[in-house]
Design a protein around this motif. Structure first.
Motif, PDB file in Angstrom:
ATOM      1  N   ASN A  67     -27.262  44.778 -15.691  1.00  0.00           N
ATOM      2  CA  ASN A  67     -27.593  43.362 -15.850  1.00  0.00           C
ATOM      3  C   ASN A  67     -28.734  43.199 -16.850  1.00  0.00           C
ATOM      4  O   ASN A  67     -29.790  43.818 -16.706  1.00  0.00           O
ATOM      5  N   ARG A  69     -36.552  42.368 -17.215  1.00  0.00           N
ATOM      6  CA  ARG A  69     -37.700  42.216 -16.324  1.00  0.00           C
ATOM      7  C   ARG A  69     -38.439  43.545 -16.161  1.00  0.00           C
ATOM      8  O   ARG A  69     -39.675  43.590 -16.176  1.00  0.00           O
ATOM      9  N   THR A  70     -37.681  44.633 -16.034  1.00  0.00           N
ATOM     10  CA  THR A  70     -38.305  45.951 -15.860  1.00  0.00           C
ATOM     11  C   THR A  70     -39.091  46.354 -17.101  1.00  0.00           C
ATOM     12  O   THR A  70     -40.211  46.879 -16.999  1.00  0.00           O
ATOM     13  N   THR A 114     -34.515  53.588  -8.911  1.00  0.00           N
ATOM     14  CA  THR A 114     -35.090  52.295  -9.289  1.00  0.00           C
ATOM     15  C   THR A 114     -34.761  51.963 -10.747  1.00  0.00           C
ATOM     16  O   THR A 114     -34.494  52.857 -11.564  1.00  0.00           O
ATOM     17  N   ALA A 115     -34.811  50.679 -11.055  1.00  0.00           N
ATOM     18  CA  ALA A 115     -34.630  50.252 -12.448  1.00  0.00           C
ATOM     19  C   ALA A 115     -35.740  50.824 -13.320  1.00  0.00           C
ATOM     20  O   ALA A 115     -35.520  51.165 -14.490  1.00  0.00           O
ATOM     21  N   THR A 161     -32.119  42.069 -15.344  1.00  0.00           N
ATOM     22  CA  THR A 161     -32.783  43.108 -14.553  1.00  0.00           C
ATOM     23  C   THR A 161     -33.535  44.085 -15.447  1.00  0.00           C
ATOM     24  O   THR A 161     -34.703  44.419 -15.204  1.00  0.00           O
ATOM     25  N   GLU A 204     -41.637  50.743  -7.376  1.00  0.00           N
ATOM     26  CA  GLU A 204     -41.273  50.379  -8.745  1.00  0.00           C
ATOM     27  C   GLU A 204     -42.360  50.831  -9.708  1.00  0.00           C
ATOM     28  O   GLU A 204     -42.069  51.358 -10.784  1.00  0.00           O
ATOM     29  N   GLY A 249     -32.801  48.093  -4.031  1.00  0.00           N
ATOM     30  CA  GLY A 249     -32.542  46.668  -3.986  1.00  0.00           C
ATOM     31  C   GLY A 249     -31.131  46.284  -4.368  1.00  0.00           C
ATOM     32  O   GLY A 249     -30.869  45.106  -4.638  1.00  0.00           O
ATOM     33  N   ALA A 273     -29.744  46.704  -7.040  1.00  0.00           N
ATOM     34  CA  ALA A 273     -29.834  46.077  -8.363  1.00  0.00           C
ATOM     35  C   ALA A 273     -28.666  46.489  -9.244  1.00  0.00           C
ATOM     36  O   ALA A 273     -28.148  47.609  -9.140  1.00  0.00           O
ATOM     37  N   ASP A 274     -28.256  45.593 -10.123  1.00  0.00           N
ATOM     38  CA  ASP A 274     -27.225  45.879 -11.124  1.00  0.00           C
ATOM     39  C   ASP A 274     -27.927  46.413 -12.368  1.00  0.00           C
ATOM     40  O   ASP A 274     -28.576  45.656 -13.104  1.00  0.00           O
ATOM     41  N   LEU A 275     -27.819  47.712 -12.591  1.00  0.00           N
ATOM     42  CA  LEU A 275     -28.524  48.337 -13.711  1.00  0.00           C
ATOM     43  C   LEU A 275     -27.919  47.985 -15.062  1.00  0.00           C
ATOM     44  O   LEU A 275     -28.494  48.343 -16.094  1.00  0.00           O
TER      45      LEU A 275
END
Length: 633
Positions: A377, A383-384, A330-331, A380, A249, A371, A373-375
């Motif tokens: 969201n 946080r990134t 990755t996000a 999410t 990340e 992960g 992850a829901d991009l």
């Protein structure tokens, strides 16, 4: 055993043999020692190896006993093993080194590895974005019930006092520059072959060194060539290539690597460096994702390619292609892509609006997301953004009516590094966009677009890992199906008007983000080739000139950003030029051919500008700006 050999063995066990030899206290025994690792002892007693050394001694016109002693020294320099105590101590220390990240591994992939780890060598070539890769990959293998791997590491990491511990934890130190060391090369080839004969698992960086741009670098072939030689020399041994992707990340090494890509000096790895590196890991950097790609049965693949050309290269490129396919987005990568595209501060809502089309595209192509992850969201992405703000890559401003984020000063290259970890997932899309742009320019359809897509594949083949031409055509068909939502799967005829409409309505448009940095670098190289004289060509001097002229062009905004002023981008462009016989004055009309290369790159950049203008006019992140503005990424 000879008493002198007993003394050497005792000194070797405490890690002082090489120091004693440098002082002239001890000679190098050419026969096996009690302290030698299994493979070293076996080779020093192998008549076939001895015969090879004798033949090499004759060709070098050197005394055979002297050559044997030198080869024995090299083998002991490489020799590694796995002892319970050293492995346990190194596992404890490596957990401390890697404490900045939480390692995420798919348990189903690990279970499959355990099933494959029977009666054959598993070969783990991994992507290399951090020094931690060489720790993370073997630890993930041995820590999950798979036979411990021998790690082929650069001799630059042979740092006292940890080198003694690491040799007993399976680390094989390999020199990088061996062109003038024929005895060393022979010893290394036989050592790798002995590991394969003993059915050891191997682990190494397929790139040979860390990437400075975030994307996978061109592979090096040495280790793979030695493995193939070992299989060719035997009939029973089997080896399975298991491509490995490691993506982070965030990583504290990125700013140092991007500086090196712009010509900065690399600090030597010594005890002080190791301590600094370990201390820097005290800051948390999120997750590291380790993925095992689709395996390649090596002996079977060799049988399929036998009789063809560039066999080692084709297997290496296929391995890299499979590493990319296994690498999740990755996000961090998509957030950096959104902010680089906007070239200004964005609110959370604007970032989400920019990321959403990309998330839909990745889902449609079945591209894995780190992960799961829901991009789309909100939490999410929020946080990134905050994580990137804490690490200094982004700058947050919250004193107004809305909280906004932008790329922090002097952090564009770092953000581009993170974006480039996802570039493999978007390159086909970007090529498809430029192929459609060419169809518009030339008032053509499928034939023009198909030709241009294949031409771009050839232009960019030293920077990206493409599948076979047949598989690439299938990928372009899939991109066309996404562009034309009313059509089914497969290629079909279309008009220039159709192409214009698809590009106008498409989301996302990515050619300006994915390909412009590389094409800008190609532009510098092509321009300098046109200006070059016909005298002897010096690669280092030419690349230094590219750096100097590139910096000038970046200041003049003739390049979209300083990201393109990078040795990591200039070198593949120069490799392409050499492949096309444009570097030397050999062949007919070299000046004309160089000018043609420059014109080709400029035409592609013109089409990138077309895509950028369309993206700017339709992107939520650019509302309120001049639609003709081209993002400076």
């Amino acid at each position: 055993m000879d008493p002198r050999s007993s003394v050497v063995s005792a000194v070797d066990r405490i890690g002082a043999r090489r120091a004693a030899q440098r002082l002239g206290v001890l000679d190098e025994p050419s026969g096996p020692l009690a302290s030698d690792t299994a493979e070293v002892a076996e080779l020093l007693a192998d008549p076939g190896f001895e015969a090879q050394l004798a033949g090499l001694a004759t060709s070098l016109e050197r005394d055979v006993r002297e050559v044997r002693r030198e080869a024995a020294g090299y083998l002991r320099e490489m020799g590694a093993t796995h002892t319970h105590r050293a492995t346990r101590d190194w596992a404890r220390f490596s957990r401390w080194l890697a404490r900045a990240h939480d390692l995420i591994i798919d348990p189903e992939q690990v279970q499959r590895l355990r099933e494959l780890d029977r009666g054959q060598s598993l070969l783990f070539p991994f992507s290399h974005r951090s020094y931690l890769d060489g720790i993370t990959v073997p630890a993930a293998v041995s820590g999950n019930g798979v036979s411990a791997a021998f790690v082929l590491a650069g001799a630059n990491l042979d740092v006292f006092p940890f080198n003694h511990l690491l040799r007993r934890s399976g680390f094989v130190y390999v020199r990088r520059s061996t062109a003038d060391l024929p005895i060393y090369r022979l010893a290394l080839r036989w050592y790798v072959a002995q590991l394969i004969r003993n059915r050891r698992n191997l682990c190494w960086s397929i790139e040979g060194g860390r990437t400075r741009t975030g994307k996978l670098r061109p592979p090096v072939y040495g280790v793979l060539r030695y493995v193939v030689d070992a299989l060719d020399a035997t009939t029973g041994e089997q080896a399975l290539i298991v491509p490995v992707s490691v993506v982070y990340e965030q990583s504290h090494e990125v700013s140092l690597m991007t500086g090196e890509a712009r010509g900065g000096s690399k600090h030597p790895e010594d005890l002080r460096w190791l301590w600094t590196f370990g201390w820097s890991q005290r800051e948390r950097f999120g997750r590291a994702y380790l993925e095992f790609g689709e395996p390649v049965p090596l002996r079977e693949r060799l049988a399929q390619l036998r009789g063809g050309t560039r066999v080692i290269e084709r297997i290496a490129l296929e391995t890299c292609h499979r590493i990319n396919r296994a690498t999740p987005v990755t996000a961090t990568a998509v957030v950096c892509l959104a902010l680089l595209a906007a070239d200004r501060a964005l609110t959370l809502t604007e970032v989400l609006a920019t990321v959403a089309p990309l998330a839909r595209y990745l889902a449609r192509r079945g591209q894995p997301v780190a992960g799961a992850a829901d991009l789309t969201n909100r939490a999410t992405i929020h946080r990134t953004l905050n994580d990137l703000d804490r690490s200094g890559v982004l700058a947050c401003y919250a004193a107004g009516t809305d909280t906004i984020w932008r790329i922090a000063p002097d952090q564009h290259l770092v953000a581009a590094f993170y974006r480039n970890t996802a570039v493999h997932a978007l390159v086909n899309r970007a090529i498809g966009e430029l192929a459609l742009a060419a169809a518009i320019e030339r008032d053509g359809g499928l034939a023009v677009a198909s030709h241009q897509a294949l031409r771009l594949r050839d232009l960019l083949k030293f920077d990206f890992f493409f599948p076979t031409r047949h598989e690439f055509a299938d990928a372009m068909a899939a991109e066309l199906a996404i562009a034309d939502g009313t059509a089914g799967e497969g290629l079909h005829e279309f008009t220039a008007a159709d192409a214009r409409r698809w590009l106008h309505d498409s989301e996302p448009l990515v050619a300006q983000l994915v390909l412009r940095p590389f094409l800008d670098a190609y532009h510098v190289v092509a321009d300098r080739l046109v200006a070059a004289d016909d005298g002897p060509f010096d690669d280092d001097r030419f690349l230094d000139e590219c750096l100097r002229v590139g910096r000038q062009w970046a200041l003049q905004h003739r390049l979209s950003s300083e990201e393109s002023v990078s040795l990591e981008l200039f070198k593949p462009a120069l490799r392409l030029a050499r492949h096309r016989n444009l570097v030397t004055a050999d062949g007919p009309a070299p000046a004309h051919r160089r000018s043609g290369f420059l014109a080709e790159v400029r035409a592609d950049l013109r089409r990138v500008d077309m895509i950028a203008a369309l993206a700017a006019s339709g992107s939520p992140a650019h509302h309120g700006r001049d639609p003709a503005t081209i993002p400076r990424v």
